[in-house]
Write a protein that holds these residues in place. Structure first.
Motif, PDB file in Angstrom:
ATOM      1  N   TRP A  62      20.197   4.930  60.598  1.00 21.64           N
ATOM      2  CA  TRP A  62      20.388   5.835  59.461  1.00 21.64           C
ATOM      3  C   TRP A  62      20.325   7.290  59.903  1.00 21.64           C
ATOM      4  O   TRP A  62      21.114   8.123  59.438  1.00 21.64           O
ATOM      5  N   GLN A  63      19.411   7.615  60.809  1.00 24.20           N
ATOM      6  CA  GLN A  63      19.322   8.980  61.310  1.00 24.20           C
ATOM      7  C   GLN A  63      20.573   9.384  62.087  1.00 24.20           C
ATOM      8  O   GLN A  63      21.015  10.535  62.029  1.00 24.20           O
ATOM      9  N   TYR A  88      15.107  12.292  65.791  1.00 20.76           N
ATOM     10  CA  TYR A  88      14.431  11.339  64.920  1.00 20.76           C
ATOM     11  C   TYR A  88      14.896   9.914  65.210  1.00 20.76           C
ATOM     12  O   TYR A  88      14.100   8.969  65.209  1.00 20.76           O
ATOM     13  N   ASN A 133      19.342  20.579  63.108  1.00 19.62           N
ATOM     14  CA  ASN A 133      19.952  19.244  63.037  1.00 19.62           C
ATOM     15  C   ASN A 133      19.181  18.357  64.016  1.00 19.62           C
ATOM     16  O   ASN A 133      19.587  18.158  65.160  1.00 19.62           O
ATOM     17  N   GLN A 175      23.559   8.297  61.401  1.00 20.28           N
ATOM     18  CA  GLN A 175      24.552   8.569  60.363  1.00 20.28           C
ATOM     19  C   GLN A 175      24.312   9.940  59.734  1.00 20.28           C
ATOM     20  O   GLN A 175      25.260  10.700  59.493  1.00 20.28           O
ATOM     21  N   ARG A 176      23.030  10.250  59.474  1.00 21.24           N
ATOM     22  CA  ARG A 176      22.705  11.559  58.922  1.00 21.24           C
ATOM     23  C   ARG A 176      23.117  12.675  59.878  1.00 21.24           C
ATOM     24  O   ARG A 176      23.539  13.746  59.454  1.00 21.24           O
ATOM     25  N   ARG A 177      22.985  12.439  61.183  1.00 29.90           N
ATOM     26  CA  ARG A 177      23.373  13.441  62.179  1.00 29.90           C
ATOM     27  C   ARG A 177      24.858  13.763  62.061  1.00 29.90           C
ATOM     28  O   ARG A 177      25.256  14.941  62.079  1.00 29.90           O
ATOM     29  N   SER A 178      25.685  12.723  61.915  1.00 26.65           N
ATOM     30  CA  SER A 178      27.130  12.944  61.782  1.00 26.65           C
ATOM     31  C   SER A 178      27.439  13.721  60.507  1.00 26.65           C
ATOM     32  O   SER A 178      28.274  14.635  60.505  1.00 26.65           O
ATOM     33  N   GLU A 179      26.754  13.372  59.408  1.00 24.52           N
ATOM     34  CA  GLU A 179      26.977  14.079  58.148  1.00 24.52           C
ATOM     35  C   GLU A 179      26.542  15.531  58.261  1.00 24.52           C
ATOM     36  O   GLU A 179      27.221  16.430  57.746  1.00 24.52           O
ATOM     37  N   LYS A 180      25.408  15.766  58.932  1.00 23.96           N
ATOM     38  CA  LYS A 180      24.902  17.133  59.082  1.00 23.96           C
ATOM     39  C   LYS A 180      25.848  17.958  59.954  1.00 23.96           C
ATOM     40  O   LYS A 180      26.076  19.153  59.680  1.00 23.96           O
ATOM     41  N   HIS A 202      18.353  15.139  63.662  1.00 21.99           N
ATOM     42  CA  HIS A 202      18.475  13.713  63.356  1.00 21.99           C
ATOM     43  C   HIS A 202      18.590  12.845  64.614  1.00 21.99           C
ATOM     44  O   HIS A 202      18.125  11.703  64.624  1.00 21.99           O
TER      45      HIS A 202
END
Length: 204
Positions: free
Chosen positions: A25-26, A181, A176, A28-33, A178
């Protein structure tokens, strides 16, 4: 060979699966960020837009140029900040009246070394970059509570008389973390597996 303890194995399996899922999930969040930061950077080069008076600030408005016509200043807020030259100080944020039926606007008019400095500026046309007002919510509060969206704020290009210009909003200042994390969660999963294997060997 002894059979694996059912309950302990089940608990460890669920824990490891949860940590791996959090790691993914982190990522995925990295790509979104990354995509969001790229959009913010592109906003710096776009034409000025109408100042968004209501929260939340949409991604299309963050770090965009805008103009506010401050009819008068209803009150001042003082927050920690720094000048464009990197000197620490106190930001003086004007709560501007923009019309009888309008919600008004927050404008960062610059930085001084004195938090109680009296300012003679009481309005005018201000050009600057759109960001959000300072947040005072704790990390625990952000995790466990539903925070109210931050109001938009304009950081003035030209400071009020007697103040130094505040540091302009910069997408590069947004962290950023993520990937770090994600690595931590994967490491936790690996450590949990190693500890469980060691425990099984000692049990055997």
């Amino acid at each position: 060979m002894k059979r694996l303890p059912f309950v302990a194995t089940l608990v460890v399996s669920f824990a490891v699966a949860a940590m791996l899922a959090l790691g993914v999930w982190q990522l995925q969040r990295r790509s979104e960020k990354q995509a969001l930061l790229a959009r913010y950077t592109a906003n710096l080069n776009l034409a000025p837009m109408t100042y968004p008076e209501l929260a939340p600030v949409p991604p299309a408005a963050m770090f965009r140029k805008a103009q506010v016509h401050c009819l008068s200043v209803s009150n001042w807020r003082v927050e920690g900040g720094q000048t464009a030259g990197g000197q620490p100080g106190y930001r003086h944020i004007a709560n501007c009246v923009t019309g009888a039926e309008r919600p008004g606007a927050l404008v960062d008019m610059g930085v001084s070394a004195n938090p109680t400095q009296r300012l003679g500026w009481n309005g005018g046309i201000v050009d600057g970059l759109i960001t959000t007002e300072p947040s005072h919510e704790s990390l625990i509060g952000r995790i466990f509570a539903h925070a109210a969206p931050l109001r938009p704020m304009l950081v003035a290009d030209v400071p009020a008389p007697g103040l130094a210009a505040s540091t302009p909003p910069d997408p590069a200042s947004i962290p950023n973390n993520h990937l770090a994390y994600a690595v931590q969660w994967f490491a936790f999963a690996g450590v949990a597996l190693v500890i469980y294997v060691v425990a099984l060997r000692r049990r055997g």
